[in-house]
Design a protein around this motif. Structure first.
Motif, PDB file in Angstrom:
ATOM      1  N   ASP A 159      49.443  42.830 -78.748  1.00  0.00           N
ATOM      2  CA  ASP A 159      49.671  44.262 -78.951  1.00  0.00           C
ATOM      3  C   ASP A 159      51.161  44.560 -79.034  1.00  0.00           C
ATOM      4  O   ASP A 159      51.581  45.484 -79.737  1.00  0.00           O
ATOM      5  N   VAL A 160      51.934  43.793 -78.273  1.00  0.00           N
ATOM      6  CA  VAL A 160      53.390  43.990 -78.225  1.00  0.00           C
ATOM      7  C   VAL A 160      54.073  42.625 -78.215  1.00  0.00           C
ATOM      8  O   VAL A 160      53.647  41.717 -77.490  1.00  0.00           O
ATOM      9  N   ILE A 161      55.100  42.471 -79.021  1.00  0.00           N
ATOM     10  CA  ILE A 161      56.004  41.323 -78.928  1.00  0.00           C
ATOM     11  C   ILE A 161      57.367  41.859 -78.528  1.00  0.00           C
ATOM     12  O   ILE A 161      57.944  42.708 -79.212  1.00  0.00           O
ATOM     13  N   ILE A 218      59.298  52.903 -74.460  1.00  0.00           N
ATOM     14  CA  ILE A 218      59.242  52.646 -75.896  1.00  0.00           C
ATOM     15  C   ILE A 218      57.875  52.096 -76.315  1.00  0.00           C
ATOM     16  O   ILE A 218      57.252  52.597 -77.244  1.00  0.00           O
ATOM     17  N   ALA A 219      57.395  51.068 -75.615  1.00  0.00           N
ATOM     18  CA  ALA A 219      56.096  50.474 -75.974  1.00  0.00           C
ATOM     19  C   ALA A 219      54.922  51.199 -75.337  1.00  0.00           C
ATOM     20  O   ALA A 219      53.799  51.123 -75.827  1.00  0.00           O
ATOM     21  N   ASN A 220      55.171  51.883 -74.224  1.00  0.00           N
ATOM     22  CA  ASN A 220      54.101  52.566 -73.488  1.00  0.00           C
ATOM     23  C   ASN A 220      52.944  51.612 -73.200  1.00  0.00           C
ATOM     24  O   ASN A 220      51.785  51.850 -73.546  1.00  0.00           O
ATOM     25  N   ILE A 221      53.289  50.498 -72.563  1.00  0.00           N
ATOM     26  CA  ILE A 221      52.308  49.460 -72.251  1.00  0.00           C
ATOM     27  C   ILE A 221      51.138  50.039 -71.453  1.00  0.00           C
ATOM     28  O   ILE A 221      51.336  50.786 -70.488  1.00  0.00           O
ATOM     29  N   GLN A 222      49.938  49.670 -71.844  1.00  0.00           N
ATOM     30  CA  GLN A 222      48.725  50.128 -71.177  1.00  0.00           C
ATOM     31  C   GLN A 222      47.988  48.957 -70.535  1.00  0.00           C
ATOM     32  O   GLN A 222      48.080  47.817 -71.016  1.00  0.00           O
ATOM     33  N   PRO A 223      47.264  49.205 -69.438  1.00  0.00           N
ATOM     34  CA  PRO A 223      46.489  48.127 -68.810  1.00  0.00           C
ATOM     35  C   PRO A 223      45.566  47.455 -69.823  1.00  0.00           C
ATOM     36  O   PRO A 223      44.925  48.121 -70.634  1.00  0.00           O
ATOM     37  N   GLY A 224      45.537  46.124 -69.780  1.00  0.00           N
ATOM     38  CA  GLY A 224      44.665  45.372 -70.666  1.00  0.00           C
ATOM     39  C   GLY A 224      45.299  44.956 -71.977  1.00  0.00           C
ATOM     40  O   GLY A 224      44.759  44.096 -72.685  1.00  0.00           O
ATOM     41  N   GLN A 225      46.445  45.542 -72.324  1.00  0.00           N
ATOM     42  CA  GLN A 225      47.118  45.115 -73.541  1.00  0.00           C
ATOM     43  C   GLN A 225      47.721  43.723 -73.348  1.00  0.00           C
ATOM     44  O   GLN A 225      48.007  43.307 -72.229  1.00  0.00           O
ATOM     45  N   HIS A 226      47.918  43.022 -74.441  1.00  0.00           N
ATOM     46  CA  HIS A 226      48.482  41.669 -74.402  1.00  0.00           C
ATOM     47  C   HIS A 226      49.906  41.730 -74.947  1.00  0.00           C
ATOM     48  O   HIS A 226      50.124  42.095 -76.095  1.00  0.00           O
ATOM     49  N   ILE A 227      50.864  41.376 -74.110  1.00  0.00           N
ATOM     50  CA  ILE A 227      52.267  41.384 -74.504  1.00  0.00           C
ATOM     51  C   ILE A 227      52.819  39.973 -74.491  1.00  0.00           C
ATOM     52  O   ILE A 227      52.567  39.208 -73.559  1.00  0.00           O
ATOM     53  N   LEU A 228      53.549  39.629 -75.545  1.00  0.00           N
ATOM     54  CA  LEU A 228      54.271  38.357 -75.576  1.00  0.00           C
ATOM     55  C   LEU A 228      55.745  38.635 -75.342  1.00  0.00           C
ATOM     56  O   LEU A 228      56.334  39.524 -75.980  1.00  0.00           O
ATOM     57  N   ILE A 229      56.345  37.883 -74.422  1.00  0.00           N
ATOM     58  CA  ILE A 229      57.762  38.050 -74.086  1.00  0.00           C
ATOM     59  C   ILE A 229      58.503  36.789 -74.523  1.00  0.00           C
ATOM     60  O   ILE A 229      58.303  35.711 -73.957  1.00  0.00           O
ATOM     61  N   ASN A 230      59.310  36.925 -75.553  1.00  0.00           N
ATOM     62  CA  ASN A 230      60.098  35.801 -76.041  1.00  0.00           C
ATOM     63  C   ASN A 230      61.414  35.757 -75.260  1.00  0.00           C
ATOM     64  O   ASN A 230      62.118  36.757 -75.157  1.00  0.00           O
ATOM     65  N   GLY A 231      61.732  34.580 -74.713  1.00  0.00           N
ATOM     66  CA  GLY A 231      62.887  34.491 -73.824  1.00  0.00           C
ATOM     67  C   GLY A 231      62.507  34.894 -72.413  1.00  0.00           C
ATOM     68  O   GLY A 231      63.252  35.594 -71.721  1.00  0.00           O
ATOM     69  N   ALA A 232      61.344  34.445 -71.975  1.00  0.00           N
ATOM     70  CA  ALA A 232      60.779  34.914 -70.702  1.00  0.00           C
ATOM     71  C   ALA A 232      61.521  34.417 -69.469  1.00  0.00           C
ATOM     72  O   ALA A 232      61.272  34.900 -68.366  1.00  0.00           O
ATOM     73  N   SER A 233      62.429  33.446 -69.627  1.00  0.00           N
ATOM     74  CA  SER A 233      63.150  32.934 -68.467  1.00  0.00           C
ATOM     75  C   SER A 233      64.560  33.496 -68.349  1.00  0.00           C
ATOM     76  O   SER A 233      65.308  33.130 -67.450  1.00  0.00           O
TER      77      SER A 233
END
Length: 320
Positions: free
Chosen positions: A213-215, A144-159
């Motif tokens: 770049d992605v949340i 869905i996000a097609n994450i690419q190297p170097g992008q900055h992603i925030l993960i809410n609920g990371a635990s």
């Protein structure tokens, strides 16, 4: 055999342990003795019938599907006459959707389902929740996000289950990862590979203007309206948790806001992703975080604990 069911919406006390005969596999099915299965926050929401608009799909006045559990790991007990890919004694894991639940001692499952041979270097308890946490997050980050190297992603609920999986997957994909969690779980999230960790009780990530770049809101504790300013131009907000806010924005701004139910993807696509995850586990690049294990007979206690919102990683049910 024992299996967990619920015939009405409500608290964990509506769960019953049902005694029934062991099922018989059809020609293309396998009978699996379940060693461990998952219990998730999604299970508690379906059991409670919340949010209430979800009952349009689950059943207006009572649940259509009374079974509980989707993820499992176990040993093949017997196979149907037309099964060719697996053998009696094989250790397999995966998920079973929209039918008899996996919070049980045995299930019948078709050989072309979302299943795979369990890697020898992980236990049944570690394998059981993989399709709940890792498969869902892998779908969101890879497809869905097609994450690419170097992008900055925030993960809410990371635990949480999805979050601990997402931190590891995002790092494998070459992203810079910021995890959001409580103070007591910051060390864990950092150890899983996060580059930065935010304590949500003391810092508000939505004030980090045009940073990500992605949340990926894995727990449904924020929404696009609150988070949009933290996204870079062209950034994307993702969540597997449906709300009216997300429903509206995903329809009005589909390039920026994406909700998806991973279980609705084609089984063959999910199976391919599961096999890719198997390779990561074999190479010890991923690991399952388990908070607590309960016996199947104590499933009510597991659901009560899930509803405290103190869970870290995954909850697993084991059969005695």
């Amino acid at each position: 055999m024992k299996s967990a069911i619920y015939t009405s919406y409500g608290s964990p006390e509506v769960i019953q342990i049902l005694e029934s005969k062991k099922p018989l596999p059809k020609s293309k099915d396998m009978l699996v003795q379940i060693k461990a299965s998952s219990a998730t926050r999604a299970d508690t929401m379906m059991r409670a019938g919340k949010p209430k608009f979800g009952r349009l799909f689950l059943g207006l006045f009572k649940p259509k599907n009374t079974s509980l559990g989707t993820g499992f790991s176990g040993v093949i007990d017997s196979v149907g006459s037309e099964v060719t890919q697996f053998n009696v004694g094989d250790e397999i894991f995966g998920e079973k959707l929209f039918s008899n639940g996996t919070n049980a001692e045995f299930i019948c499952i078709a050989e072309d389902s979302i299943i795979a041979l369990k890697p020898n270097n992980i236990s049944h308890q570690e394998a059981a929740p993989v399709c709940d946490g890792f498969l869902t997050s892998y779908n969101f980050l890879k497809d869905i996000a097609n994450i690419q190297p170097g992008q900055h992603i925030l993960i809410n609920g990371a635990s949480g289950s999805l979050g601990t999986a997402a931190v590891q997957i995002a790092k494998l994909m070459g992203a810079t990862v910021t995890g959001v969690c409580s103070t007591k779980n910051m060390a864990l999230v950092k150890a899983l590979g996060a580059d930065f960790v935010i304590d949500y009780k003391n810092n508000d990530f939505t004030k980090n203007i045009k940073t990500y770049d992605v949340i990926y809101d894995s727990v449904g504790k924020t929404n696009y309206s609150k988070s949009r300013n933290a996204l870079k131009s062209g950034g994307v907000f993702l969540t597997p948790v449906l709300s009216l806010n997300i429903l509206w924005h995903s329809m009005s701004n589909p390039k920026r806001v994406k909700f998806a139910a991973t279980g609705l993807k084609k089984p063959e696509e999910l199976k391919q992703m599961l096999l890719e995850l198997v390779d990561f586990f074999k190479q010890k690049q991923l690991k399952t975080v388990i908070d607590k294990s309960y016996y199947l007979s104590d499933i009510k206690k597991a659901h009560h604990y899930l509803e405290t919102d103190r869970k870290v990683g995954n909850i697993v049910l084991i059969n005695q």
